[in-house]
Design a protein around this motif. Sequence first.
Motif, PDB file in Angstrom:
ATOM      1  N   ALA A 114       9.646 -35.658  -4.018  1.00 23.62           N
ATOM      2  CA  ALA A 114       9.208 -37.042  -4.191  1.00 23.62           C
ATOM      3  C   ALA A 114      10.400 -38.001  -4.185  1.00 23.62           C
ATOM      4  CB  ALA A 114       8.444 -37.172  -5.502  1.00 23.62           C
ATOM      5  N   PRO A 115      10.226 -39.179  -3.580  1.00 25.10           N
ATOM      6  CA  PRO A 115      11.307 -40.169  -3.587  1.00 25.10           C
ATOM      7  C   PRO A 115      11.699 -40.528  -5.017  1.00 25.10           C
ATOM      8  CG  PRO A 115       9.520 -40.860  -2.135  1.00 25.10           C
ATOM      9  CD  PRO A 115       9.034 -39.668  -2.875  1.00 25.10           C
ATOM     10  N   GLY A 116      13.009 -40.655  -5.244  1.00 24.32           N
ATOM     11  CA  GLY A 116      13.516 -41.016  -6.559  1.00 24.32           C
ATOM     12  C   GLY A 116      13.881 -39.823  -7.423  1.00 24.32           C
ATOM     13  N   THR A 117      13.481 -38.618  -7.009  1.00 24.43           N
ATOM     14  CA  THR A 117      13.850 -37.422  -7.765  1.00 24.43           C
ATOM     15  C   THR A 117      15.189 -36.907  -7.264  1.00 24.43           C
ATOM     16  OG1 THR A 117      12.625 -35.966  -6.255  1.00 24.43           O
ATOM     17  CG2 THR A 117      11.453 -36.781  -8.207  1.00 24.43           C
ATOM     18  N   THR A 118      15.864 -36.147  -8.098  1.00 20.84           N
ATOM     19  CA  THR A 118      17.204 -35.656  -7.762  1.00 20.84           C
ATOM     20  C   THR A 118      17.162 -34.163  -7.469  1.00 20.84           C
ATOM     21  OG1 THR A 118      18.193 -37.322  -9.193  1.00 20.84           O
ATOM     22  CG2 THR A 118      19.578 -35.477  -8.591  1.00 20.84           C
ATOM     23  N   VAL A 119      17.958 -33.767  -6.493  1.00 24.48           N
ATOM     24  CA  VAL A 119      18.114 -32.357  -6.166  1.00 24.48           C
ATOM     25  C   VAL A 119      19.600 -32.019  -6.317  1.00 24.48           C
ATOM     26  CG1 VAL A 119      18.346 -32.784  -3.665  1.00 24.48           C
ATOM     27  CG2 VAL A 119      17.649 -30.541  -4.470  1.00 24.48           C
ATOM     28  N   ASP A 120      19.890 -30.875  -6.967  1.00 23.53           N
ATOM     29  CA  ASP A 120      21.269 -30.404  -7.129  1.00 23.53           C
ATOM     30  C   ASP A 120      21.508 -29.265  -6.148  1.00 23.53           C
ATOM     31  OD1 ASP A 120      21.881 -32.151  -9.260  1.00 23.53           O
ATOM     32  OD2 ASP A 120      20.886 -30.795 -10.670  1.00 23.53           O
ATOM     33  N   LEU A 121      22.490 -29.449  -5.285  1.00 27.84           N
ATOM     34  CA  LEU A 121      22.828 -28.438  -4.291  1.00 27.84           C
ATOM     35  C   LEU A 121      24.201 -27.862  -4.588  1.00 27.84           C
ATOM     36  CD1 LEU A 121      21.733 -30.337  -1.061  1.00 27.84           C
ATOM     37  CD2 LEU A 121      20.590 -28.367  -2.069  1.00 27.84           C
TER      38      LEU A 121
END
Length: 144
Positions: A114-121
């Motif tokens: 979802a837009p606005g959520t953060t993903v940690d790579l």
Amino acid sequence: MSSADPTRTTLARWRTARRAVLGAIVLAGSVVTSAAVMYRMGSTDCGAHHRVDRAYTYSGIGVVIERHRDEVVVRRVLRGSPATGKLHPGMHLVAVDGENPPSLEAWAASIRGAPGTTVDLDVQTPCGRTKTVSITRDIVRMSY
């Protein structure tokens, strides 16, 4: 004069005529097709619906990934996407939100959200340095 010369001449004339006729058929077909398209585009009820939009819109970070042997690699970062300046082509993806998805499709699904959520790579650069990159997902428009 040999007896083969008239046959060659006749065959050459036939080939030339065939090329001319086929060329005229192709030309006539092109003109008719162009006229039909122009007629439809010019009509008031249909003209606005003929805009071709060759783009794909999704919510994610804007990277194209591929599997290279047993690793997932960033192939391309879309210009203006959330990943611009944070990920670069050639980087290896090690983990997404602490997980190591089993397939390329699972990687893509994990990166999207979802837009606005953060993903940690967790990524590894081509020179071997490992780091964690946090990227906030947004709407990405990919033209093709």
